[in-house]
Write a protein that holds these residues in place. Structure first.
Motif, PDB file in Angstrom:
ATOM      1  N   ASP A 106       0.878  -1.188   0.000  1.00  0.00           N
ATOM      2  CA  ASP A 106       0.000   0.000   0.000  1.00  0.00           C
ATOM      3  C   ASP A 106       0.907   1.227   0.000  1.00  0.00           C
ATOM      4  O   ASP A 106       1.392   1.626   1.046  1.00  0.00           O
ATOM      5  CB  ASP A 106      -0.885  -0.053   1.243  1.00  0.00           C
ATOM      6  N   ASP A 107       1.236   1.860  -1.050  1.00  0.00           N
ATOM      7  CA  ASP A 107       0.631   1.672  -2.340  1.00  0.00           C
ATOM      8  C   ASP A 107       1.723   1.473  -3.393  1.00  0.00           C
ATOM      9  O   ASP A 107       1.571   1.827  -4.540  1.00  0.00           O
ATOM     10  CB  ASP A 107      -0.236   2.900  -2.649  1.00  0.00           C
ATOM     11  N   ASP A 163      -5.491   1.501  -5.424  1.00  0.00           N
ATOM     12  CA  ASP A 163      -5.204   1.681  -3.998  1.00  0.00           C
ATOM     13  C   ASP A 163      -6.280   1.092  -3.093  1.00  0.00           C
ATOM     14  O   ASP A 163      -6.793   1.779  -2.227  1.00  0.00           O
ATOM     15  CB  ASP A 163      -5.036   3.185  -3.699  1.00  0.00           C
TER      16      ASP A 163
END
Ligand SMILES: [Zn+2]
Length: 370
Positions: A106-107, A163
């Motif tokens: 992430d991310d 995301d």
């Protein structure tokens, strides 16, 4: 076309670069050199004036080869605090962290996928619409990069953010409006031992409110929370002021308004009962969005997902993302899962197959595959 080893290598390089929120410069340097090698010219806006970070959002404009409106593609470069140096390991078809740290998929997964897809577009000279790639900063601390990003409907017709967690094919078509609220309860200070009768305790006043504040899941699309209570100054002073801090979220803006009206009523009642101030204030953290299932955006993403062999799954989320702000800036934007899992924990991981397949979905979205 997607080169798996190259994509994995970019991802492993990226997760090793420290880049907590407000400290993204090293990540930006790495990405800027990759995009420059591809003959592109990364530019930076000025959001660090607002974030107090060491880096601003990176923008890459890629001219189209077909006459179509531009697409926005985005992921964020910051991570939550890692817990230490990130050492990725590849095992059993997953990438994980070898130590007690987050992985940072992430991310960074989204970033690596964007880089790989841009490489593929360039090396195969594929026909595609103009692209605006925006790599944001400070997402994890309140979507600040996207919030202060000067981008508008003139720059892109629709957008895709890579995301979120969840299975391949998940499309976040709906996200809530999110308001912070504060109740400030006044009392009257006095020495607690010498003259308690001269005081009015703000903590007592506050307690008569607390039970009446609706919290939790208020309806299918609305949640509210009391997050913190602050106030008072010392054990021997009758508390003069208390502040209750909370939030409300709803995919329906009218529900946040109803909540605020209810809260104002509670505060007015207390104010009139004691003839002392009890003030209610709100602040919009971000606006929500609901994209029509039949919209061009959702159709284009769904087609891309299907073209890659996954069932498109439309999801509503209770959290915000950069897509909330891009949509508010005039570019309808949705979020797709990019393979990351158990984010913000030391168990964070990403399946290699999901790392690769999200890149395929992104490429299919850009090419407008059906
Ligand atoms: Zn994220």
């Amino acid at each position: 076309m997607i080169q798996r080893d190259r994509l994995l290598n970019t991802f492993l390089e990226l997760v090793k670069i420290p880049g907590e929120s407000r400290h993204e410069a090293a990540v930006a340097d790495y990405l800027a050199s990759l995009f420059t090698q591809l003959g592109l010219s990364p530019e930076f806006d000025t959001v660090q004036e607002y974030t107090s970070g060491n880096c601003s959002n990176m923008h890459i404009t890629i001219p189209g080869t077909v006459e179509e409106p531009p697409l926005l593609i985005s992921a964020h470069m910051d991570t939550v605090p890692t817990g230490g140096e990130v050492v990725p390991i590849v095992e059993e078809g997953y990438v994980r962290s070898a130590k007690d740290t987050i992985l940072g998929a992430d991310d960074r997964a989204g970033l690596a996928q964007i880089v790989e897809v841009v490489r593929v577009l360039r090396e195969h000279s594929l026909s595609h619409p103009p692209l605006r790639v925006v790599i944001t900063v400070a997402e994890e601390i309140g979507l600040l990069g996207a919030r202060y990003c000067s981008i508008s409907e003139k720059d892109a017709h629709m957008g895709l953010v890579l995301d979120t967690t969840g299975p391949m094919g998940k499309i976040v078509y709906q996200a809530p409006f999110h308001d912070a609220w504060r109740i400030s309860v006044r009392g009257k200070s006095a020495h607690a031992g010498i003259a308690p009768e001269d005081g009015i305790n703000a903590i007592h006043r506050c307690s008569s409110l607390l039970e009446r504040i609706p919290t939790g899941r208020l309806s299918q699309d609305t949640t509210a929370n009391i997050g913190r209570i602050t106030g008072g100054t010392a054990d021997n002073i009758v508390a003069e002021e208390v502040t209750i801090h909370g939030e409300v979220r709803s995919t329906a803006e009218t529900n946040t308004e109803t909540f605020h009206a209810q809260m104002r009523l509670l505060c007015n009642e207390l104010e009139q009962r004691d003839n002392l101030p009890c003030t209610y204030t709100t602040h919009r953290e971000y606006s929500g969005y609901t994209h029509d299932r039949a919209s061009e955006l959702i159709q284009r993403i769904s087609n891309a997902v299907s073209a890659c062999g996954y069932p498109p799954t439309l999801a509503s989320t209770g959290g915000g993302s950069d897509a909330n702000y891009f949509t508010a800036h005039g570019i309808p934007t949705a979020v797709i899962s990019c393979g990351m899992n158990k984010v913000h924990t030391y168990d964070e991981e990403i399946a290699l197959s999901d790392l690769y397949d999200t890149a395929k979905i992104l490429l299919a979205f850009i090419l407008g595959e059906k």
